[in-house]
Structure formats: structure tokens, C-alpha cells
Design an enzyme around this catalytic site. Structure first.
Site, PDB file in Angstrom:
ATOM      1  N   HIS A  40       0.845  -1.197   0.000  1.00  0.00           N
ATOM      2  CA  HIS A  40       0.000   0.000   0.000  1.00  0.00           C
ATOM      3  C   HIS A  40       0.876   1.240   0.000  1.00  0.00           C
ATOM      4  O   HIS A  40       0.425   2.330  -0.363  1.00  0.00           O
ATOM      5  CB  HIS A  40      -0.947   0.002   1.215  1.00  0.00           C
ATOM      6  CG  HIS A  40      -0.249   0.018   2.539  1.00  0.00           C
ATOM      7  ND1 HIS A  40       0.576  -0.994   2.951  1.00  0.00           N
ATOM      8  CD2 HIS A  40      -0.229   0.931   3.520  1.00  0.00           C
ATOM      9  CE1 HIS A  40       1.066  -0.697   4.146  1.00  0.00           C
ATOM     10  NE2 HIS A  40       0.598   0.471   4.511  1.00  0.00           N
ATOM     11  N   LYS A  64      10.208  -9.054   3.931  1.00  0.00           N
ATOM     12  CA  LYS A  64      11.302  -9.730   4.655  1.00  0.00           C
ATOM     13  C   LYS A  64      11.827 -10.856   3.783  1.00  0.00           C
ATOM     14  O   LYS A  64      11.070 -11.444   2.991  1.00  0.00           O
ATOM     15  CB  LYS A  64      10.789 -10.330   5.972  1.00  0.00           C
ATOM     16  CG  LYS A  64      11.884 -10.538   6.989  1.00  0.00           C
ATOM     17  CD  LYS A  64      12.221  -9.244   7.701  1.00  0.00           C
ATOM     18  CE  LYS A  64      13.271  -9.440   8.765  1.00  0.00           C
ATOM     19  NZ  LYS A  64      13.363  -8.241   9.631  1.00  0.00           N
TER      20      LYS A  64
END
Ligand code: NAD
Length: 485
Positions: A80, A121
Site C-alpha cells: 500500500h 522480509k
């Protein structure tokens, strides 16, 4: 009381098997916070879902000539806001569940501290200590090429940083690979943060996470009402702190809290063993010993026969797990004898462990806040790379000149020379490190303020973790509303 004699006695009843996984536990913590927000249907699911996960297998020829196949991942939890941001971990525990959980945590962490990034990650399943520097370089460069070729690494899309088992050296290799593939990309250096300062990094990034932990703890100690919840009072001086992990995060936080704030580090445990000393451990000395000998063996009060659960049950004011996830859990939470737990690692307290600590009235300062210093300073480095100028270059000498004129005017008015310390402060323009620290301090204090406000508002929120997630979720939802979703 020192727990040296009881260190080998485990308190674990090993009910960990019944626990949700790292990723599930995180999701349950988010659900708990969502109950305090009135978000439109569908939005919570959108926020919680992991956007995409890449799994790669790649071959690297090791020093003995044998081709070894490595397995790695990179998860983008949210986009986003772009780029998505998050570290790269080299450890044997790396798997898809862990990478997804850590990526999700990055989404909430970035939102909480107003770092305008999505969460990501990555990691490679390996024990870095088992490989030579040449092998690690080959593995890192190959992993970077895999990520770049699949759109999981770029200055505007996905920007890695160091995590467990990686550091500035690996980030430098990654930047070099990206620049080789995209020689005309003007913002190429911003493809990764945590680089060596000489290769586009920023001063203060290496120690940023530990420094951020120090700022978080200092802010807590400015608030007597919060301290009282933990049964604490007064300042940090003389407070007894137990730290698990003495790597990048644990070393810096332990060093700063002891050397600069006067706290006593009474216990340290690493993979190499444990040291307990009621008189306070010389953190830099212990680190140097571990670097030289790779063991606590010949260190005063060093022990290698230590049980983790017993170590975590050492009586102290602050227990700071700064190693790996899942350390305080349903099986050993009852044994914790700290007044407050400060989550410097990601996910060191499991969902079940958290429930036990809450029932026992032991407050937990949560990971998404406590260790946000790393991504905060990464954000500063990324901005520096995009702006192609070091912070302070335009205004440092201007500030110095203005300070000198203020000192001169003061001396003229009073007819006395200014105090030497005050003079030095006023006539010294801020260098990049000073600016980075100031920005980090401001970030941690602002985030603490928001968490504390939410916690004390009395909306049925009884713990800092839920308060932190409420703050983060509110901000993420607002970003979606701004996007018209
Ligand atoms: P690191 O690899 O530099 O150090 C890890 C330390 O933990 C070492 O001292 C190791 O011996 C110890 N350790 C590992 N497993 C252990 C165990 N089972 N028991 C006791 N000690 C153990 O890692 P790091 O970068 O300091 O990261 C530590 C934690 O902080 C991780 O959860 C990481 O995700 C989180 N974190 C790191 C950063 C960063 O900037 N490096 C930023 C945010 C969060």
C-alpha cells in the site's frame, strides 16, 4: 539473588507444541487490536493478507568445489506504500512461515513509526558461521540476482536491509550487484539500506536498532505512571537488566544502557553461553572476548551449561530478549521474574507467552515499537540516497556561524565569557550522525506517545502490544482510505 546455581534447572513444561506458529500468533495479536477499531468489511483481511511470497532455490559452488543448492525466500506482505521494506536473514531457522510473519511485522512497524513503506522480509536457510567469506559473497550475490530478476529488489519496489546473520558487508554486495545490472539507474544505491558508510550508507545505521531500544526505554523512564505499572520507579541508573543475544541489536542496546544510562547488565546469554554478574557486565569486554575466543569459557562467570528457560527466569528489572523469536512461551512464561519485558528481537514472546505475562501483570514493550530504530534509520539512508546529498551539507556551517554570533552577543551583554560546554554546543553545527540520532529519538518518542495515549485512553486496551497495533492499523487504514479503498 544471582541465579547462577539454578541456571541449569529448566522451568519449561514444554507446552510449546500447543502454541500457534509465529505467523498465526502475530495474526491473533492483530485480531485483538482490530476489535478496537471499526474498519469497513474486507479491509482487515486486505491489511492482514501477505501480498506475495517468492521462494528460490539457487546453486553456489563452495570452496571444496561442490555445488550446493540454497533455499531462500522474500515475502512482500504489503505494498500500500512502496517500496516494501525489510531485512534479509541468514539462519537455519528461516522458512516461509517465519519470513511471512517477519514481513507482516514490518508492515505494522513501518506504519507505527510513520515510515512510508510497505512490509517485506527475506532470508536464506543457512548457518553463516559455516561458510567462508568468499562463499557468503557468492551466496549473497546470487540471492540478490534472483530477487532482482523477479522484481523483489529495486529502489522503488522492494528494499532489503540487514537482519540476523547479515550486516553492512552483505548489503554492500547487494548494492554492487544491483548497480552492475542497472548501471544507468540514478537511484541504484537506494536499492538496499544498511550499506557501509563508504558505499552510500549513513552513519548510525549499524547501531540504529540498539540505539532505538535505548531511546524507547529512556522514554518509558520519563513516565512515572507507566513505570508504576511495572512496579518500577526512579531512573535507569542501577536498574538490573538481563539481555538475551549480543549480536547487532543486543550488543548496542546493552552497551548504551550500561555505559550511558548507568544501568547494570546483570545477565547476558548468547549461543556461545551465558554470563551472570550482579555487579554488572562489561558489555564491550564480553563482546571482544566472544569475538576472540568464540566462547564464554574463559570469561569470568562464563557458563556454557546454561538452560535458556532458567536464564530467562533470572530476577531483574528489565528482561530484553534480543536474539530470536519464540523464546518466552507458554511453557516458560510463568518462570519470568522480570518487572518488564522489552522485545528487542522480533517475536521473542509467543502469543501464549504474551497471555501468561499479561495475566501475571508483567508489561511487555512490543517488538513493532521497540526495534523500529533499524527501519527508521534505513528510511533516512534511503532518503539520503534518493537526494544524493548528505544530511546537513547545506546548513551545517550556517548554523555554526549563527551559534557563534549568539555566543558573541551573550558575552557582550553579560560581559563574561560563555560557559565552555554551552559555547561548544552552540558553535557546533549538527553533523550527519547527530541528525540521524535526533531523528531516531524523535521517532521513538513520538511513537511511544501515540501508544501510551491509546493505552491510557481507557477503551478496554490493557497492554502495550494491542495499543501499538491499534495505532499502526489506524494509520494503515487511513492510507487505504486516501487511496479510495
Ligand atoms: P545477530 O545475528 O547480529 O545476533 C543474534 C544474537 O543472538 C547473537 O548474539 C546470537 O548468539 C544470539 N542467539 C541466537 N540464538 C540464540 C539462542 N537460541 N539463545 C541465545 N542467544 C541466541 O542478530 P541481530 O541483527 O542482533 O537480530 C536480533 C533480533 O533483532 C532478531 O529477531 C532480528 O530480527 C531483530 N532485529 C534486528 C534488526 C537489525 O537491524 N539487525 C532490526 C530489527 C529487528
Amino acid at each position: 539473588m544471582s541465579s547462577l546455581d539454578t541456571l541449569t534447572r529448566s522451568t519449561s513444561t514444554d507446552s510449546r507444541a500447543a502454541e500457534p506458529s509465529f505467523n498465526e500468533g502475530l495474526s491473533l495479536a492483530v485480531d485483538r487490536a482490530l476489535r478496537h477499531l471499526d474498519l469497513p468489511p474486507g479491509l482487515p483481511e486486505q491489511i492482514k493478507a501477505c501480498d506475495s511470497v517468492l521462494q528460490v532455490h539457487f546453486p553456489v559452488r563452495l570452496d571444496d568445489g561442490v555445488l550446493h543448492i540454497f533455499r531462500g525466500w522474500r515475502a512482500t506482505h504489503s505494498s500500500h506504500q512502496l517500496p516494501a521494506k525489510g531485512g534479509i536473514r541468514y539462519a537455519t531457522c528461516v522458512d516461509q512461515d517465519e519470513v511471512e510473519a517477519l514481513a507482516a511485522l514490518m508492515t505494522y512497524k513501518c506504519a507505527l513509526v510513520d515510515v512510508p513503506f510497505g512490509g517485506s522480509k527475506g532470508g536464506v536457510q543457512l548457518e553463516p558461521g559455516q561458510y567462508s567469506e568468499r562463499e557468503l559473497e557468492a551466496i549473497t550475490r546470487r540471492y540478490a540476482r534472483e530477487l532482482i530478476s523477479r522484481g523483489y529488489l529495486s529502489p522503488g519496489g522492494n528494499v532489503p536491509a540487514p537482519d540476523m546473520g547479515t550486516g553492512a558487508r552483505e548489503m554492500g554486495w547487494i548494492a554492487d550487484v544491483y548497480r552492475t545490472i542497472h548501471p544507468e539507474e540514478i537511484n541504484a544505491l537506494a536499492c538496499v539500506t544498511g550499506k557501509p558508510v563508504t558505499s552510500g550508507g549513513i552513519p548510525g545505521r549499524t547501531e540504529a536498532t540498539g540505539r532505538g531500544v535505548q531511546f524507547a526505554v529512556r522514554e518509558l523512564f520519563r513516565r512515572p505512571e507507566d513505570l508504576a505499572l511495572a512496579g518500577l520507579d526512579g531512573g535507569l541508573e542501577g536498574k538490573r537488566i538481563v539481555v538475551q543475544g549480543l549480536g547487532n541489536v543486543g550488543f548496542h542496546l546493552a552497551r548504551y544502557l550500561s555505559e550511558e544510562d548507568g544501568a547494570l547488565i546483570v545477565g547476558v546469554m548468547t549461543r556461545e553461553g551465558a554470563v551472570l554478574d550482579d555487579g554488572g557486565i562489561d558489555v564491550a569486554g564480553l563482546r571482544a572476548h566472544l569475538d576472540q575466543y568464540g566462547s564464554v569459557d574463559r570469561y569470568p562467570r562464563g557458563r556454557t551449561d546454561v538452560d535458556t528457560d532458567a536464564f530467562l527466569a533470572t530476577p531483574c528489572d528489565l528482561l530484553v530478549p534480543a536474539a530470536v523469536e519464540g523464546q518466552i512461551h507458554r511453557g516458560n512464561g510463568a518462570g519470568v521474574q522480570a518487572k518488564l519485558v522489552v522485545e528487542a528481537a522480533n517475536g521473542p514472546v509467543t502469543y501464549g507467552g504474551d497471555e501468561i505475562l499479561r495475566e501475571r501483570g508483567i508489561p511487555v514493550l512490543p517488538d513493532l515499537f521497540v526495534n523500529a530504530g533499524g527501519v527508521t534509520v534505513s528510511y533516512f539512508e534511503w532518503i539520503k540516497n534518493l537526494s544524493h546529498i548528505r544530511f546537513g551539507r547545506m546548513d551545517r556551517r550556517l548554523d555554526e556561524g549563527r551559534g557563534a554570533r549568539i555566543v558573541g552577543a551573550l558575552e557582550q551583554m553579560t560581559g563574561r565569557p560563555a560557559d565552555a560546554a554551552l559555547r561548544a554546543e552552540l558553535v557546533t553545527g549538527a553533523d550527519e550522525l547527530t541528525l540521524v540520532r535526533s531523528g531516531l529519538d524523535d521517532t521513538m518518542r513520538q511513537a511511544y506517545d501515540e501508544i501510551s495515549d491509546t493505552f491510557h485512553r481507557g477503551d478496554g486496551i490493557h497492554d502495550y502490544r494491542t495499543a501499538a497495533y491499534v495505532v499502526a492499523l489506524r494509520k494503515i487504514a487511513n492510507t487505504y482510505f486516501d487511496l479510495g479503498i
